[in-house]
Motif scaffolding. Structure first.
Motif, PDB file in Angstrom:
ATOM      1  N   LEU A  12      56.363  69.275  56.395  1.00 50.37           N
ATOM      2  CA  LEU A  12      54.743  68.045  56.500  1.00 50.37           C
ATOM      3  C   LEU A  12      53.411  69.577  55.844  1.00 50.37           C
ATOM      4  CD1 LEU A  12      52.911  66.279  57.277  1.00 50.37           C
ATOM      5  CD2 LEU A  12      52.828  67.046  59.484  1.00 50.37           C
ATOM      6  N   VAL A  13      52.998  68.551  55.012  1.00 46.35           N
ATOM      7  CA  VAL A  13      51.653  68.830  54.405  1.00 46.35           C
ATOM      8  C   VAL A  13      50.302  68.082  54.955  1.00 46.35           C
ATOM      9  CG1 VAL A  13      50.239  69.488  52.138  1.00 46.35           C
ATOM     10  CG2 VAL A  13      52.812  70.460  52.163  1.00 46.35           C
ATOM     11  N   THR A  14      49.640  68.865  55.930  1.00 52.33           N
ATOM     12  CA  THR A  14      48.801  67.719  56.159  1.00 52.33           C
ATOM     13  C   THR A  14      47.617  67.864  55.624  1.00 52.33           C
ATOM     14  OG1 THR A  14      47.241  70.209  56.714  1.00 52.33           O
ATOM     15  CG2 THR A  14      48.561  69.427  58.640  1.00 52.33           C
ATOM     16  N   ASP A  15      47.140  66.364  55.428  1.00 51.59           N
ATOM     17  CA  ASP A  15      45.544  66.343  54.680  1.00 51.59           C
ATOM     18  C   ASP A  15      44.559  65.980  55.912  1.00 51.59           C
ATOM     19  OD1 ASP A  15      43.309  63.960  53.799  1.00 51.59           O
ATOM     20  OD2 ASP A  15      44.916  64.689  51.632  1.00 51.59           O
ATOM     21  N   THR A  16      43.676  66.319  55.809  1.00 58.45           N
ATOM     22  CA  THR A  16      42.307  65.797  56.876  1.00 58.45           C
ATOM     23  C   THR A  16      42.111  64.987  56.917  1.00 58.45           C
ATOM     24  OG1 THR A  16      42.175  68.473  57.180  1.00 58.45           O
ATOM     25  CG2 THR A  16      40.520  66.676  57.738  1.00 58.45           C
ATOM     26  N   VAL A  24      45.007  66.148  62.825  1.00 61.03           N
ATOM     27  CA  VAL A  24      45.634  67.007  62.437  1.00 61.03           C
ATOM     28  C   VAL A  24      46.453  67.521  63.807  1.00 61.03           C
ATOM     29  CG1 VAL A  24      46.348  68.914  60.809  1.00 61.03           C
ATOM     30  CG2 VAL A  24      44.119  67.803  59.783  1.00 61.03           C
ATOM     31  N   PRO A  25      46.013  68.513  64.202  1.00 60.20           N
ATOM     32  CA  PRO A  25      47.023  68.801  65.469  1.00 60.20           C
ATOM     33  C   PRO A  25      47.530  68.238  66.005  1.00 60.20           C
ATOM     34  CG  PRO A  25      44.126  69.602  65.714  1.00 60.20           C
ATOM     35  CD  PRO A  25      44.403  68.646  64.428  1.00 60.20           C
ATOM     36  N   ALA A  26      47.230  66.998  66.486  1.00 56.59           N
ATOM     37  CA  ALA A  26      48.304  66.134  66.706  1.00 56.59           C
ATOM     38  C   ALA A  26      48.724  65.117  66.010  1.00 56.59           C
ATOM     39  CB  ALA A  26      47.003  64.707  67.776  1.00 56.59           C
TER      40      ALA A  26
END
Length: 230
Positions: A12-16, A24-26
């Motif tokens: 997974l690459v995050t995107d705010t 993001v954390p959840a």
């Protein structure tokens, strides 16, 4: 070198912005609970202070999961966040410089687009990086300025030359997972196929089933979302 192999199968690459109100954390916590095996924190718009604060929250969400946290580009912030390593692109700090900052124990991933990039990375030695992010395989709206898509054939060519495990990225929705898996890569990296989905856990579980070769994903509602290249 004491780095154990990473499980890159569902990355997974995050995107705010895409994570929206869930945050993001959840999003990371729900995705990891449903099968994500590696997380890269990415937010080019955040300043360093905000990025570190976000990273520490994500690090807390990953506590006791065994899932590695990698930092996109900002190698100098890995220690402050308590992350496990970093991921850099072709235009970022060179591999020798990254290693000098990270030390020998941290993970380092590198984005590549073609076999020439693999050859250049090999000049630094096999121990310089831990895996390659290969793509974009297909075009993606998640990153409009991405490099030209290389398709599955280029993905296969890069994988064949690489001594490192490869993760495919770029335009990978659930309906393309089987095709990518057949190329022999170690995993898939996604952004919008998880971030911002109405049910993050269900979206992740579908991707997990598809990667594992479980055809049950075909009977569930699918996402046409795509990922982006890092």
């Amino acid at each position: 070198m004491s780095r154990a192999p990473l499980d890159l199968s569902l990355y997974l690459v995050t995107d705010t912005a895409m994570c929206g109100p869930l945050g993001v954390p959840a999003t990371v916590a729900a995705a990891v609970a449903a099968g994500v095996t590696c997380v890269q924190l990415r937010d080019p718009a955040a300043d360093d202070d905000d990025f570190v604060a976000q990273g520490r929250l994500v690090r807390a969400a990953l506590a006791d999961t065994g899932v590695a946290l990698l930092i996109n580009d900002r190698v100098h912030l890995v220690a402050a966040i308590g992350a496990d390593g970093a991921h850099v692109g072709q235009g970022d700090l060179d591999l020798a410089g990254c290693r000098a900052i990270l030390g020998d124990d941290a993970y380092l991933g590198l984005s590549v687009q073609d076999p020439a990039h693999v050859a250049a990375a090999l000049e630094h030695g096999v121990g310089a990086v831990d895996y390659l992010g290969v793509g974009p395989v297909w075009g993606t709206a998640s990153k409009p300025d991405h490099a030209p898509p290389g398709g599955v054939e280029r993905l296969r060519a890069v994988r064949a030359l690489s001594p490192w495990p490869c993760v495919a990225i770029g335009g990978i929705g659930i309906d393309r997972v089987e095709q990518v898996r057949a190329s022999g890569v170690a995993g898939i990296a996604v952004i919008s196929a998880i971030c911002g989905q109405g049910d993050v856990g269900a979206a992740t579980a579908g991707l997990r089933r598809a990667w594992d070769g479980n055809d049950e994903w075909r009977a569930a509602p699918t996402s046409t979302s795509t990922s982006t290249s890092t």
